[in-house]
Design a protein around this motif. Structure first.
Motif, PDB file in Angstrom:
ATOM      1  N   THR A  93      43.269  29.553  44.610  1.00  0.00           N
ATOM      2  CA  THR A  93      42.801  30.881  44.216  1.00  0.00           C
ATOM      3  C   THR A  93      42.719  31.806  45.425  1.00  0.00           C
ATOM      4  O   THR A  93      43.114  32.984  45.350  1.00  0.00           O
ATOM      5  CB  THR A  93      41.427  30.774  43.530  1.00  0.00           C
TER       6      THR A  93
ATOM      7  N   HIS B 185      40.180  23.981  33.935  1.00  0.00           N
ATOM      8  CA  HIS B 185      39.390  25.054  34.548  1.00  0.00           C
ATOM      9  C   HIS B 185      40.109  25.656  35.749  1.00  0.00           C
ATOM     10  O   HIS B 185      40.085  26.871  35.969  1.00  0.00           O
ATOM     11  CB  HIS B 185      38.028  24.508  35.000  1.00  0.00           C
ATOM     12  N   TRP B 186      40.730  24.809  36.540  1.00  0.00           N
ATOM     13  CA  TRP B 186      41.400  25.251  37.768  1.00  0.00           C
ATOM     14  C   TRP B 186      42.536  26.221  37.448  1.00  0.00           C
ATOM     15  O   TRP B 186      42.669  27.272  38.077  1.00  0.00           O
ATOM     16  CB  TRP B 186      41.918  24.011  38.506  1.00  0.00           C
TER      17      TRP B 186
ATOM     18  N   ASP C  30      41.221  23.774  44.824  1.00  0.00           N
ATOM     19  CA  ASP C  30      40.397  24.979  44.715  1.00  0.00           C
ATOM     20  C   ASP C  30      40.902  26.116  45.587  1.00  0.00           C
ATOM     21  O   ASP C  30      40.711  27.292  45.292  1.00  0.00           O
ATOM     22  CB  ASP C  30      38.948  24.659  45.114  1.00  0.00           C
TER      23      ASP C  30
ATOM     24  N   ALA D 164      41.174  29.640  36.212  1.00  0.00           N
ATOM     25  CA  ALA D 164      40.658  30.450  37.324  1.00  0.00           C
ATOM     26  C   ALA D 164      41.801  31.090  38.100  1.00  0.00           C
ATOM     27  O   ALA D 164      41.738  32.275  38.470  1.00  0.00           O
ATOM     28  CB  ALA D 164      39.811  29.583  38.259  1.00  0.00           C
TER      29      ALA D 164
ATOM     30  N   ARG E 238      43.514  33.900  35.862  1.00  0.00           N
ATOM     31  CA  ARG E 238      42.701  35.104  35.782  1.00  0.00           C
ATOM     32  C   ARG E 238      42.811  35.917  37.071  1.00  0.00           C
ATOM     33  O   ARG E 238      42.904  37.150  37.041  1.00  0.00           O
ATOM     34  CB  ARG E 238      41.233  34.752  35.527  1.00  0.00           C
ATOM     35  N   THR E 239      42.827  35.239  38.212  1.00  0.00           N
ATOM     36  CA  THR E 239      42.984  35.926  39.498  1.00  0.00           C
ATOM     37  C   THR E 239      44.337  36.618  39.573  1.00  0.00           C
ATOM     38  O   THR E 239      44.441  37.769  40.014  1.00  0.00           O
ATOM     39  CB  THR E 239      42.840  34.931  40.662  1.00  0.00           C
TER      40      THR E 239
END
Length: 255
Positions: free
Chosen positions: A160, A189-190, A157, A193, A196-197
């Motif tokens: 990001t 999902h990871w 996590d 995310a 997108r960042t």
């Protein structure tokens, strides 16, 4: 809760981890329709069995992933990926700040970037790092975390937050597929995310993928093709998707 139900739940949990490499507590609780406290107990047991590894806020897969599909993709269509990568490298200038996504195509892009000088590269793709390890004029940054053995990605996590420290001239991303309506998707999902960042912090985003990914839907939507500045591929699909791609972004065909 019976042992049988717990066993079924933990088996499903491991299946999710095997597919994605990493899941947060919140994601697993939602997918399995149980509390995060229950997930924590499951993770503790799986960690003790060396089937999963606890991380801050989540869990990483620790078992032996079946890497046959990844190895097949690594060597299948190798020439196609190299041509795509060379076209992407033409879009990069000496001294640029670059992000490289996970996946075999981005490893090929890293190899092609050897024609450039003084690049600054951020990636969680260890294959890309290895491809450029001898370039003393390059500056490379990778996040800390756990290794997803199937493709050598650094996962967690915290990636990001690491990415938010940087701005990029060019972000080179990949995807599991582009659906009929032009929606890009991935299976994790990871990764979505993180990408997108990256896109929010990049002056230009280039999607590099081969034509086998067209008319395929990823499990997790990444966004419409219009969200990227350029698509580099080997050949365009037929039908409705072809029109969407040509209208939605700057499309380049590798030759």
């Amino acid at each position: 809760m019976s042992v049988g139900k717990k066993g079924v739940r933990q088996s499903k949990l491991l299946s999710y981890l095997k597919e994605s490499g990493y899941e947060s507590l919140e994601q697993l609780a939602t997918k399995l329709s149980v509390s995060e406290q229950t997930i924590r107990r499951d993770i503790t047991e799986l960690d003790q069995k060396k089937l999963a590894r606890r991380t801050h806020g989540g869990v990483a897969f620790f078992g032996g992933l079946d890497s046959q599909d990844y190895l097949r993709r690594r060597f299948e269509s190798k020439n196609t990926k190299q041509r795509i990568a060379q076209r992407v490298a033409e879009m990069v200038s000496d001294g640029d700040s670059i992000f490289l996504d996970a996946g075999t195509t981005c490893v090929a892009v890293a190899e092609a970037l050897n024609v450039r000088e003084n690049l600054k590269i951020v990636t969680y793709n260890l294959g890309a790092v290895i491809a450029l390890k001898d370039r003393t004029d390059f500056t490379m940054a990778i996040p800390g975390g756990f290794i997803r053995h199937i493709d050598g990605s650094v996962i967690g996590d915290f990636s990001t937050d690491f990415i938010r420290r940087f701005h990029f001239d060019v972000a080179v991303i990949s995807a599991s597929g582009i659906d009929t309506d032009g929606t890009m998707g991935d299976d994790n999902h990871w990764e979505v995310a993180n990408v997108r960042t990256v896109m929010e912090r990049s002056a230009r985003t280039v999607l590099a993928l081969d034509s086998t990914k067209f008319y395929r839907a990823g499990l997790v939507p990444l966004g419409p093709i219009s969200d990227v500045d350029a698509l580099v591929t080997d050949t365009l699909p037929d039908g409705k998707l072809r029109e969407i791609l040509l209208q939605g972004t700057d499309t380049k065909i590798s030759e």
